[in-house]
Structure formats: structure tokens, C-alpha cells
Design an enzyme around this catalytic site. Sequence first.
Site, PDB file in Angstrom:
ATOM      1  N   ASN A 110       0.757  -1.286  -0.033  1.00 25.03           N
ATOM      2  CA  ASN A 110      -0.031  -0.032   0.006  1.00 25.03           C
ATOM      3  C   ASN A 110       0.918   1.193  -0.021  1.00 25.03           C
ATOM      4  O   ASN A 110       0.589   2.267  -0.696  1.00 25.03           O
ATOM      5  CB  ASN A 110      -0.947   0.093   1.485  1.00 25.03           C
ATOM      6  CG  ASN A 110      -1.397  -1.005   1.593  1.00 25.03           C
ATOM      7  OD1 ASN A 110      -1.644  -1.973   0.623  1.00 25.03           O
ATOM      8  ND2 ASN A 110      -1.676  -1.597   2.801  1.00 25.03           N
ATOM      9  N   THR A 155     -30.247  33.718 -23.642  1.00 30.53           N
ATOM     10  CA  THR A 155     -30.276  33.288 -22.337  1.00 30.53           C
ATOM     11  C   THR A 155     -31.620  32.316 -22.685  1.00 30.53           C
ATOM     12  O   THR A 155     -32.560  32.520 -23.426  1.00 30.53           O
ATOM     13  CB  THR A 155     -30.732  34.360 -21.323  1.00 30.53           C
ATOM     14  OG1 THR A 155     -32.037  34.959 -21.805  1.00 30.53           O
ATOM     15  CG2 THR A 155     -29.799  35.471 -21.027  1.00 30.53           C
ATOM     16  N   HIS A 156     -31.681  31.235 -21.819  1.00 34.99           N
ATOM     17  CA  HIS A 156     -32.761  30.449 -21.957  1.00 34.99           C
ATOM     18  C   HIS A 156     -32.855  29.755 -23.604  1.00 34.99           C
ATOM     19  O   HIS A 156     -33.980  29.602 -24.273  1.00 34.99           O
ATOM     20  CB  HIS A 156     -34.134  30.887 -21.605  1.00 34.99           C
ATOM     21  CG  HIS A 156     -34.300  31.422 -20.509  1.00 34.99           C
ATOM     22  ND1 HIS A 156     -34.622  30.623 -19.409  1.00 34.99           N
ATOM     23  CD2 HIS A 156     -34.140  32.414 -19.710  1.00 34.99           C
ATOM     24  CE1 HIS A 156     -34.828  31.232 -18.280  1.00 34.99           C
ATOM     25  NE2 HIS A 156     -34.457  32.356 -18.564  1.00 34.99           N
ATOM     26  N   SER A 278     -19.382  10.808 -42.937  1.00 32.57           N
ATOM     27  CA  SER A 278     -20.426   9.755 -42.644  1.00 32.57           C
ATOM     28  C   SER A 278     -20.305   8.466 -43.514  1.00 32.57           C
ATOM     29  O   SER A 278     -19.808   8.503 -44.588  1.00 32.57           O
ATOM     30  CB  SER A 278     -21.628  10.413 -43.056  1.00 32.57           C
ATOM     31  OG  SER A 278     -22.686   9.589 -43.099  1.00 32.57           O
ATOM     32  N   LYS A 284     -21.960  14.897 -45.281  1.00 35.33           N
ATOM     33  CA  LYS A 284     -21.817  15.163 -43.890  1.00 35.33           C
ATOM     34  C   LYS A 284     -20.315  15.277 -43.503  1.00 35.33           C
ATOM     35  O   LYS A 284     -19.323  14.879 -43.834  1.00 35.33           O
ATOM     36  CB  LYS A 284     -22.278  14.082 -43.033  1.00 35.33           C
ATOM     37  CG  LYS A 284     -23.849  13.756 -42.903  1.00 35.33           C
ATOM     38  CD  LYS A 284     -24.399  14.956 -42.306  1.00 35.33           C
ATOM     39  CE  LYS A 284     -24.296  15.103 -40.858  1.00 35.33           C
ATOM     40  NZ  LYS A 284     -24.947  13.881 -40.270  1.00 35.33           N
ATOM     41  N   ASN A 286     -18.951  15.838 -39.666  1.00 34.90           N
ATOM     42  CA  ASN A 286     -19.517  15.753 -38.461  1.00 34.90           C
ATOM     43  C   ASN A 286     -18.542  16.074 -37.267  1.00 34.90           C
ATOM     44  O   ASN A 286     -17.284  15.640 -37.325  1.00 34.90           O
ATOM     45  CB  ASN A 286     -19.789  14.189 -38.174  1.00 34.90           C
ATOM     46  CG  ASN A 286     -21.244  13.706 -38.852  1.00 34.90           C
ATOM     47  OD1 ASN A 286     -21.902  14.678 -39.278  1.00 34.90           O
ATOM     48  ND2 ASN A 286     -21.342  12.567 -39.510  1.00 34.90           N
ATOM     49  N   GLU A 291     -18.272  16.344 -29.745  1.00 35.51           N
ATOM     50  CA  GLU A 291     -19.262  15.440 -29.152  1.00 35.51           C
ATOM     51  C   GLU A 291     -18.508  14.445 -28.131  1.00 35.51           C
ATOM     52  O   GLU A 291     -19.125  14.169 -27.140  1.00 35.51           O
ATOM     53  CB  GLU A 291     -19.958  14.407 -30.376  1.00 35.51           C
ATOM     54  CG  GLU A 291     -21.140  15.612 -31.056  1.00 35.51           C
ATOM     55  CD  GLU A 291     -21.435  14.683 -32.214  1.00 35.51           C
ATOM     56  OE1 GLU A 291     -20.684  14.226 -32.832  1.00 35.51           O
ATOM     57  OE2 GLU A 291     -22.744  14.413 -32.265  1.00 35.51           O
ATOM     58  N   GLN A 323      -7.886  -0.357  -4.304  1.00 38.14           N
ATOM     59  CA  GLN A 323      -7.159  -0.803  -5.906  1.00 38.14           C
ATOM     60  C   GLN A 323      -7.670  -0.313  -7.021  1.00 38.14           C
ATOM     61  O   GLN A 323      -7.183   0.371  -7.876  1.00 38.14           O
ATOM     62  CB  GLN A 323      -6.801  -2.278  -5.741  1.00 38.14           C
ATOM     63  CG  GLN A 323      -5.932  -2.767  -6.884  1.00 38.14           C
ATOM     64  CD  GLN A 323      -5.961  -4.174  -6.808  1.00 38.14           C
ATOM     65  OE1 GLN A 323      -6.068  -5.001  -5.757  1.00 38.14           O
ATOM     66  NE2 GLN A 323      -5.360  -4.733  -7.973  1.00 38.14           N
ATOM     67  N   LYS A 326      -7.375   3.374  -8.941  1.00 33.58           N
ATOM     68  CA  LYS A 326      -6.235   3.817  -9.829  1.00 33.58           C
ATOM     69  C   LYS A 326      -6.407   4.053 -11.233  1.00 33.58           C
ATOM     70  O   LYS A 326      -6.068   5.004 -11.896  1.00 33.58           O
ATOM     71  CB  LYS A 326      -5.214   2.536  -9.729  1.00 33.58           C
ATOM     72  CG  LYS A 326      -3.748   2.651  -9.612  1.00 33.58           C
ATOM     73  CD  LYS A 326      -3.147   1.358  -9.963  1.00 33.58           C
ATOM     74  CE  LYS A 326      -2.234   0.780  -8.813  1.00 33.58           C
ATOM     75  NZ  LYS A 326      -1.533  -0.444  -9.373  1.00 33.58           N
TER      76      LYS A 326
END
Lengths: 393, 393, 393, 393
Positions: A110, A155-156, A278, A284, A286, A291, A323, A326
Site C-alpha cells: 500500500n 439566455t434560455h 459519414s 456530412k 460531423n 461530441e 485498488q 487507480k
Amino acid sequence: MAKLWQKDYRLLKEIGEFTSGEDSMLDNELVEADVLSNIAHVEMLNSISMLSAKEAAELKKGLKEILKLHKEGNFKIHCSEEDVHTAIENYLTKKYGDVGQKIHVGRSRNDQVISDLRIYSKAKLLLLGEPLLDLIETLLKFAEKSKDVPMVGYTHSRKAMPSSVGLWAGAFVESLVDDLRLLRTAYILNNRSPLGSAASYGVDLEINRELLRELLGFEKIQNNLLYVNNSRGKIESIILFALTQVMLDLAKLSEDIILFTREEFGYFTLPNEVLLGSSIMPQKKNPDVLEQIRARYVQVESGLFMVLNILKGLPSGYNGDLQLTKEPLIRGFKITELSLKVMDIIISKLKINESNLIKGFSKEVFAADEATRLAKGEFSSRVKSANKGGKNK
Amino acid sequence: MAKLWQKDYRLLKEIGEFTSGEDSMLDNELVEADVLSNIAHVEMLNSISMLSAKEAAELKKGLKEILKLHKEGNFKIHCSEEDVHTAIENYLTKKYGDVGQKIHVGRSRNDQVISDLRIYSKAKLLLLGEPLLDLIETLLKFAEKSKDVPMVGYTHSRKAMPSSVGLWAGAFVESLVDDLRLLRTAYILNNRSPLGSAASYGVDLEINRELLRELLGFEKIQNNLLYVNNSRGKIESIILFALTQVMLDLAKLSEDIILFTREEFGYFTLPNEVLLGSSIMPQKKNPDVLEQIRARYVQVESGLFMVLNILKGLPSGYNGDLQLTKEPLIRGFKITELSLKVMDIIISKLKINESNLIKGFSKEVFAADEATRLAKGEFSSRVKSANKGGKNK
Amino acid sequence: MAKLWQKDYRLLKEIGEFTSGEDSMLDNELVEADVLSNIAHVEMLNSISMLSAKEAAELKKGLKEILKLHKEGNFKIHCSEEDVHTAIENYLTKKYGDVGQKIHVGRSRNDQVISDLRIYSKAKLLLLGEPLLDLIETLLKFAEKSKDVPMVGYTHSRKAMPSSVGLWAGAFVESLVDDLRLLRTAYILNNRSPLGSAASYGVDLEINRELLRELLGFEKIQNNLLYVNNSRGKIESIILFALTQVMLDLAKLSEDIILFTREEFGYFTLPNEVLLGSSIMPQKKNPDVLEQIRARYVQVESGLFMVLNILKGLPSGYNGDLQLTKEPLIRGFKITELSLKVMDIIISKLKINESNLIKGFSKEVFAADEATRLAKGEFSSRVKSANKGGKNK
Amino acid sequence: MAKLWQKDYRLLKEIGEFTSGEDSMLDNELVEADVLSNIAHVEMLNSISMLSAKEAAELKKGLKEILKLHKEGNFKIHCSEEDVHTAIENYLTKKYGDVGQKIHVGRSRNDQVISDLRIYSKAKLLLLGEPLLDLIETLLKFAEKSKDVPMVGYTHSRKAMPSSVGLWAGAFVESLVDDLRLLRTAYILNNRSPLGSAASYGVDLEINRELLRELLGFEKIQNNLLYVNNSRGKIESIILFALTQVMLDLAKLSEDIILFTREEFGYFTLPNEVLLGSSIMPQKKNPDVLEQIRARYVQVESGLFMVLNILKGLPSGYNGDLQLTKEPLIRGFKITELSLKVMDIIISKLKINESNLIKGFSKEVFAADEATRLAKGEFSSRVKSANKGGKNK
């Protein structure tokens, strides 16, 4: 001399495999730290006459060989060896004979693992500063060059008021600077020498903990021997929390860029070199990379959660559950470092489309300013013409 | 003057109830902070001539009345008012007329909520120091008086080596001292003035942010207006992480005491005044209080994860989701404060049973020392007699 | 007769308050369930001659009075009573004398709490079906009427291929139908009678567990007495997981609607009656209600993790930690029910803007179809003209 | 024919590595599933004349070769290939020429990944039944042989009432049987064919989804094409929740055994073959294996939490974030399967120490029975002698 931990029975194969888990792989990350902590331990054992000068010299020679082999990619921890500690002892014993076994005198496993994690984390926390400061610099440059580029403030998820690209980018700079403080706190709390704690209850040797601390450059000794083990997991969670906060910022930045590069916005354009195609749609491009940063925030956060829950319900002293702390720690460092570098590339290549940004300004965006102007007129004729600069005071 | 946020349609009752949530209840905790931030705002509005001296005086008089009423338990936030901000404006308008409406000139509700939470958290973080230091002192006294009381040290829930009650108690002292640093970091990062950020994009007034900061005693201004909103939730999570660490220590302490007061150990005895009885078993004295501290760690930790996950996937700028970060923060402070006080009572009344502790020393406990002695003999005859003191160097 | 659990010492006030927690408030939700389980218990005690017919009649009369008072809002659980069980016993004893105390003969408090939660959850799971089926129906109607309204289909937040509003809405129908199965599984696992388990080790009475089960309409007896307590928290987590999945669907639906009602899309329009205004920007109509559903998913999910983590590290048998599982369960039911109702209102009022949806079709959207057409030509001249209907086979 | 997803720019090396993540390693687990889904797809393409009989035969021959190579350990997915889909296509193209490229006609990569995960999970859920039923059987045998061995029953970690070893073991049997229902629900919800969904918006081919379903033995088609992608992560979380519940039971069982094999209890003895030694204490025999099962519960739970949080905030349709749900799923299956096997070994070798169990019966254990007896005397002289059997009715 017989091994102290040799037993007169054989561990079942299934149990051995289960309990060693991913250690032989993970411990590859800890070779350097383990060599350093062993060199310090050898020096200390020599200073208290538990090793002769000759023995100490041999062991240090062997340890340096291991470090060299490791840097060349030639030091392997075999599955059967389970961990770096056994692998190192085996190397030393095979090459230098019985003296190799003396390397772990007065230490428990340890103690070795905790020491390795502290040394490893100390280095990693320092090294993380570089890509973090690089990204801050890149964002600052981006904010500087775009400080007068108008952008709708939201906002929102709705158009709110006039703002600028510079304000948007600057927000992440200030957030990342706050993270530096969290990393620094983690660094300070990790910067304590656990060496000499053995199994938390000392050993019957005159271990010189101060010498060990000094040799390894820790700021302080972690004083209470039991706390050394009790802090296992706790320190990991403090580090992982700081990493989680860095990833949280990167995830929010990713979220914004994914949104603002949508066809419906077109505020920014991502360079082709960071976009994936894609398998079915030829047009595409992407933003997988963004993401994934978003998801990798969750991965680091889950590591934090894992450590905190492993600790739940554990009594004082070392417990085998620890253990498993880790892996989330090592993974957390890797992900954060890589994500910072990747984001630096993205920001440095992000193209600003000023005309699209200006198209975003529909007339509602000015409604609040209009309302304030009306209100000011009503409240007080003493107010002079509005000073836009006042916004950022 | 018409209310700026008045709309020409009626919100559905169900939607209104859903979106206001528990705010009318929670905001009771924020009255003091809101009054303080309003007083500062009034001063500032007066300094930039948006309020006359007479208006400012009236508003400050009203705000002090509210504070007095609140301290007497007579300031109520009605469900229909939804939050403390509306309740205060209503009070002022009802009593002082139209000037009451001017109190929120140049402010958005987010600005108000963030300011309240910062002021509230600053006070709570400071106040938490007291029970935390009390507990540290109580534990230190306990450790001091028991430093020579022998106790078996455990690893893997198995008897390992000789130790002492003092070492056990001292481990928690060192851990709680580390928590102080986390609380301090949280304090520093929270100690930034968000006032004047409005909806993150400023207002068309010459808001004096420096004056607001000075009046409220914040160390710095949170500079970037967008970061003010982006840091919502982030700062709460930093505070909650520090609280989680305090609770983690208390939970481990609880775990240990639950174990060591079992009939099979009898190392310590809990005082009757903290034990609950059973509805069915007359002899039972149950440590519900410790079991609950253990569970309350999870409650605070869950609050942390709730905040971190609410933030996941949110774009920059204020989002309504953030309203739900208030409750885990307020709850986290309450639980931690109460748990510290309760633990202080428990430790100060915990009885040490020395004879049971000594009975715990079966002969295996000395096996490691014996082994070390043998090893030392074998390794080197140069080693003098073992020095027990060496353990704690 | 003296109370079995009366002790000769006084519990410290602080400890009492800490350990009772929010129970006096939460237990208000459990009054009905507790009355039902008590009536069954009284019947059973009478059947095994532990209560005379007269005693049983008196107790049942009293319990029905409590139910009536509760429905009128006049049955209060005082803080000092701590929980519904004590409040009911106090009412009965005060009104009917010593017989009131016999109501809990042969029961432990855990037994009572578990029974209440099972009865409560059974009813709530059934009742949740109504708003869930309502929403499914509303979504089906919405999908039906919009099945031919074109909509760009997105992947990676990028325009991908032609799709329809109907396909989008239908996806949520199928997802919610899957949730019904999860709720049903939770219902089945919860539909087990725990009554008669006492403290998990039985009592020295001829408890008729089958009669208790029958009277309360549980499908089966939870057979193993210890499992009754071990399943505490486990069953709650199974229910909370099903609720989390419902909320996950509502959160994704919210995410989509927030996006598609942005000014940049305009695909749908939210009705004014569900939108909130801004305190500072007169033009703003904010979808707080959807943002909160998104955050409330996290709230229910956090409740799930709280329960799972409370269970971590607990040994068999009742532990006081479990008291804290009540709140996330009750809160989970409330949030999910309310969110379903709110979403039903929103979907039934959501306006589709067909012209904006068509404007979304830029030419890249057809690139995949074009590519497939080319590929088909190349692969095989045997293929007849593409059949759009094939997509949904 | 040019690759459909070939782009005219080069992806930055760093971005490529970041986005491919651990896929080349993880996908090794999915080779078998991918071959199966490809064979079904080839059959279907042939049935709609998109592949000639000769082409289909060649491709199936190649796919069977891959399966054979994989079973011999000779099919490697190179890092540069990133995933199993590319590796398979590369193999086929290299060996059979251009026809190899046709294998993915009409499929998107998401479609392929989802199909693989469903096929993989279906097999794993079935296979998990075996070790789970084995453990149930082993526990039943253990409970049967120990049903009359007395054991103190505990509540609140305190001695409560007389119980038996059989009751204790039986509690886990009933719990694991409940888990079977959760696994079955997960199996049902996973048992839906996603094939033919392409990127969620179909393709311009007459894909026969029913034939694909039939060939792969799925119970139903997942009907809504968009739901196929929206259910990604959702299905994984449902499976992981069931696995978490199995691990929760194993963790509680571990907790109990760790406790009851402590020196202070000695109720059970673990066999040497499952115990680990200590590096420093010669007498130690540590139950690491049980401690790790306890921690591995948290690991699976963290995987669940990770998936649920990755889903948070994602809009409809495929998003790149979902790639990271693969690893916790695969890891969850591995851990659960291995833990079940390991626990089976442990229970089958667990030694019961009846004399120590009897020593645990101090006189308080009988206090409740005594109290009940007194109460019964007082309540009613009609009660006949207590029937111990009543406890388990």
C-alpha cells in the site's frame, strides 16, 4: 531469505486474475514513479544501515537500468507479476541476487502504491499546466481578435441582447483560470510524502520519513500514519474533481461550438481537418471530436463518482477496494490532457463568419436596450446618454 | 410605470407551479442576502443618479424593515410570489409606492439569484469554520488523552499490527484539516462579485461594478459578464465538493465507531443520550445517528452530482435548469453544519474501554514486528535495538 | 402497559432532530398506506386471538377516523411525533385508551415503514399509468396529424436526410411504451407483502403472513424474512430507475422542443401560456418549463444514485441509513407525475410551422438519396425504381 | 466504386486518435456479432437483388473465414482501422475485391454498431444466466445445510434476535431471483431488431426489415427508425441497471462475509485458496477478492451513471457522444460474469463455525422474545404456546 509474504497454499487462478484486475496494464504508467520512490527508499535504508553502501549502489544501478528500459519501451510487467512492484523486485533479484529482495524492506505494498500515485499525480498536475495555459492563450487571442465582432447573446436558448464573440470566448478564459486554482489546491494536498507509513502502523525500524520526503521533493510529510491510508481515494477524488471542472469547461465550449456551427447558425466554421465523414451521407462533416469531449466530461466525472462511492462505507486503514481507484485517476489525467490539446487545435482553427453573426441580430435583440432607454427617461432626466462601456465595468 | 416583464397573456397554473418549484420555501434562506445585495444596488443606483437620495433612503428604510421582520420570523414569501425578489419588491411597492419598482432597475433575476447565492455561501462557508474547528479540537483532545491506549490496527478488516486509539483519532484531525483547505478554495472562488452582470450582456446604464463589489465586501469582480452566468452551478459544485469531503470524513468516522461499539468489539461505548431504542426489542440501543451521518454523506454527494449533471449539455448563458441547483447547495450546508455539531457531541461523550481494547491483541498482531526483527537480524547485525519511536518519524 | 421501546434515558434534542430528519413531513404522504396496513394487521391479530373482536373493532373505527381526517387535511403529524406510526398510535391511545398501544404488537417500525412504502408505491405506479398513457395518446395524435409534414432529420446536430415530424414524434411514443414495461417490472417486484417480517427475524407469535398478504392484495409474500429488510432500498432503486427512464424521455423531448422552437429554427411554436417572461427583456418568452423538465430528469436520476450509494457497504438486516431512501422515492413519483402532465399540455398546444420546416430542406439533405441512387445504378440494373415505403419496413 | 465516406481532406492525426478512442480494442468483443449481422444483411441484399447470388456467396464465405480467424485469435483490428466494421470490410475487399465494399450498402455505421451491441447483449444476457443460476444453487445448498445452524440476527449492526445461517443465505437467493426478472426485462427490451434503420431516416432501397429480424432471431422490429438511434444508450442503461442489481447483491454478500470472517466474529472461515497474503505481515490472509467485488459493484454502477449522463442533454438522432457507451456495457458484462463465478467458488468453500456462532448468543438476543412472551401473557390468556414456525409463515 524466504519471501515475507510467501504462503504455504496456492491462490486459485480465478481469484488471482480477478484481484489483480487491470493492474499489470495500469502499472505501466507508474514505472517511473516507482523507480524514484525506490531510489529514495534505498538511500534511506542505507542511511539507517539497513543496506550497506555496496548494496545500495547495486540497487540504484538496477533501478536506473529499469528506468532506461522503460523509456525505450522494453520494461514489461507480465500479467503473472501483477504489479510494478513485483516486476521491479523480480528484475533486481534476477540480476543482482538476494539484495533485490531487500528493496521492499520496511514497506508494505500500500505504501508503495500510494507513493507511486502521489509522485505520478504531482508530475501530471504540473504537466497539465502546459496544455491548459496553451488553450487559455489561444482563447485569449481568439477573444482579442473578435472583441468587436457582434454576436447575439442568448439566455434560455433564446435571443436576448447584443453581445460579442470576444465576450463569449473570454468567458471560457476566466473559467479555465478558476480551474487553475482547483488544480493548485489538488497539487498542494497531493504534495505530501506518504513514504514510511508501511501498512499505516509503522514498522519496527528507524525509518527516516523526513529524509524520504526531502529526497522526493514533497512539501510536507503526511504526518499521521493511518491518515496516509485513509487519504487514499480522498486525494484521488480531489484531483479528479479538479480535472472534472476542466472537462466541464471544455464540454460547455464544445456544446456552444456544436450549436454555433450548425447550418441554422453558421456563426463559426470548423476546419475540415477536425471533422469526420459519414458512412452513408456524402455531404456530412460531423463534429464527433466535440461530441466526444462532451461525453468525456462525463467519463472523468464518472471516475470521480466511482472513487467517492468506493470510499463509501469503508472503515479506516487500507482496504482492498482502493485498488480500483487507480484506473479512474490515470484515465482522468489522460483524457483531460488530450482534450485540452484537441480543443487548442480546434479553437486555433475556428473560423468566424461575421456576416452570419450580424444576420442573427433580429430587432427583438434590441428590445431590452430600448426598454431601458424608456425607463431611464421616465426615472430621471439627469441621466446622460447611455454609455455602452458601462456594461463591462 | 408598467412592469417590464408583464405579459399580455396568462401563464397556465400548472406550468407556474411546476416552474416555481420549491423556490418560495428555499428562498426563505436567502432573505438576508437579498436585502444586502439590494441595499448595495440602491446605493449604486443613487451614485449614478438613477435614484434620488430621497428614493434611495426610502428603499433602504424598507429593506431594513424587511430584515427586521425576517429575523422575527414575520417576513413571508407567499407561494404566489414565487421568490424572494418578488416578495421584497411587493413589500416595498405596497408600503412606499412606485419607488419600490425601481429596486430592480438594471438587474435581471439571474443577477439577483447569483448575488444572493454568493453572499449566502460566503457567510455559510465562514460560519462552517466554527463547528469544524470545534470538532477538530474535540478530536485532538480525544487523541491526546488516548495516545497511549493500545488498539489493534486493521487492514483489510483484519488484525494487522499494534496501534493506538490516539493514532486512530488523529487520522481524522489531519483529514479535517485538509478539508479546511478545500473550503478555503471554495471560499476564494465564491468571493467574486457577480453584481452588475444583468442577464450576462450588461445593461445600457453606467453600472458601477466596483462600487457594488466594495459595498458587499467581495474580494474581486467576476469580470466577464457571461462567465457570471456560466459559473452558476460551477461555483455551487465547488462548494458542494468541499462539503462532500467533510461529510466523507464524518462518514468514515461513523463507520469506525459503529464497528468499534459493536458487542463483538466493545472498544468504545456510545452514551445513551445519542442512541435510539427499538420498537420491538427492549434491549436495543441503536446508533441511528451514526448511520444517518453515513447516509447523509451520500445525500450531499448526490447534491454534488445533481449539480454537475444539470450543467451537462447546457450552452453558455443563463438556462432555466440552473434554478434547481439552489436546493442541493442549501441542503448541503445545512446537513454538513448539523452533522459536524452532532459528531462533536458524540466524540466528546465517547467512552474508551481500555480493557476490551487490550483483549483485542491476539498474538498474530505482533507477527509483523517479529518478522521484521528476524529480518533485521538476518540483514545486518549493525542495526541496534528497534526504536518504536521510529514509527512516527 | 409500558411502551416496549421506552428507555430510561433521554435522547439529546440535537440527536433527535437529526435522526428524525424530514420524516414528519414526508410521512404525510404515507398516512393512507399506514392506515391500510394497520387495518390488515388488526384483522390478523384478531384472527390469532391477540386482539378481541371488540378491540379490533375499536381500532378499525379509530383508523377510519384518521383516514377521514387525513382526507380533509386535518390529520397532522407533529414534529415531536417524528413519524406517521407514532402519530397514529398516539391518536388511538388518546381516544381509545390502552388498546391503541396494541396496534403495533408483533411489528417493528421497519416492518411498518416497508409496508407503507410498498402500498404507497403500488398505488403510485398504477396511478402513473394515466398521465403516461395520456401523453402517449397526445403524442400519437400529434404524430398522426404530422406524419406527412416534412422535417429535416439530423445526426451529429447536422442536417442529414429527409424525415417527417411524424417520425420524430413517433420515436417518443415507442420509447414511452418501453418505459411501461420497466414500470410494470417495478410494479411486479414491489407487489410482494413484507408484512409480518418484524425486524427480519420474526416474532414469537403465530403471525399469519398469508392473511396479511391477502387483505392488502399483494400478489405474493416476500418469503425470506431477512430479504424483506435487505430489499429495502433495492425495490426503491428499481422503481426510481423506471421513473428515471420516463424522465429521460421527457428530457430528450424537451431538448428537441427547446431547439426546434429557437428563432433560428422556428419549426414549432410554444404557446404563450407555457412561457415565462424575463425581468429585464420585454420581448423574451422563455421555455423555463422545458428547461426544468430537463433538470428534473437529473433530480430523479440523482435520487436513484442516492439510493444505490446508500446501499453501498451496508451489511444485511435493517440499518438506519435506509431511512433516507424515502425522500428520493416520494420526490421521484411527484416529479414524474407532474412532468408527464406538464408535457401533455405542451404537446397538445405545440404549433407546427410547416413553411419553416420546408425552408430547412437545403440541397445537402438529399445527398444521401442521390448517392444511393448512383450506387444502385452501378451495382445492379435489376433494381427497380426506389420505393420510399421501403424505409419503414 | 469510390468509398461513399471518402473525403477530399485529411483528418488531423490527433483528432483521429481522440475520436477513435478505445474502439479498436473494444470492438474485438463485437467481431462475432458483426459477422452475424453482416451475414443477415448480405442475405437480405441478395433477396432484394442488390447483390447477386454469387456476390452474396462470396461475402458469406469471407465472413465465415473471419469468424474462424477470430475464434483462433487471428483476426486483428488494427488501430488504424478504428473499428470492427472497417476491419471486416478491409478483409473482404482485400480478398474478394470490390464486392467487399458492397457489404455496407444501405447501412450507416450507427446501424452497424447498434446491431452489434444488440446481438452481443442478447448473447451475454443469456449466458449470464448460467453463473447466476449456479450461484443460486450453491447458495441454496449452503442455506439448506445450515438452516438449523443458529446465528444472531443483527439490526443497526447490533445483536437483535435469534436467527439462522440458513435464513441469512436464503435472503440472497431470493434477491438474486428478483434480479433474474430485471435481466429478463432487459433481455426483452434488447430483443428488438434495429437493422435497416440506417442513419434513422431510412435509405432509398427496399430494405426488408422483417427478413433481417427473422434471420437474426430478434423477437420484434424496433419500429420507429428514429427511435432506433434514440434508444442507443437507453437500452445499455437498462442492461447496466440489471447488472448493477446483481452486483449490489454480491457486494452485500461480500460485506457480510468480510464481517463474519473477522477475528472478532469467526462465524465463517474463508478457504486459503481465495485469500491474499500481505507484503509485510506474515500472518495476514486478506479477503481482497471480496473487497474487490464490493468495489466492482461501484464500477458497474458508475458505468450506468456514465451512460445516463452521456444521454443528458442530447437531442434526437445519432450523436457522437454515444460511442462512449460501448465500454461501460462491455465492462459491465465482464465484471458481473466474473464476479458471479468468483462468488460461487467462495460460497462453495465457505466454512461454517457453529461453535463461534453459538458463542454469539449473549442473553440480550432473547430479550425481544421474552418481552413478547410477557406481552402475550398480559394481552390475552387465550394464546397458546408460541409457535416458532409462525415466524416464517
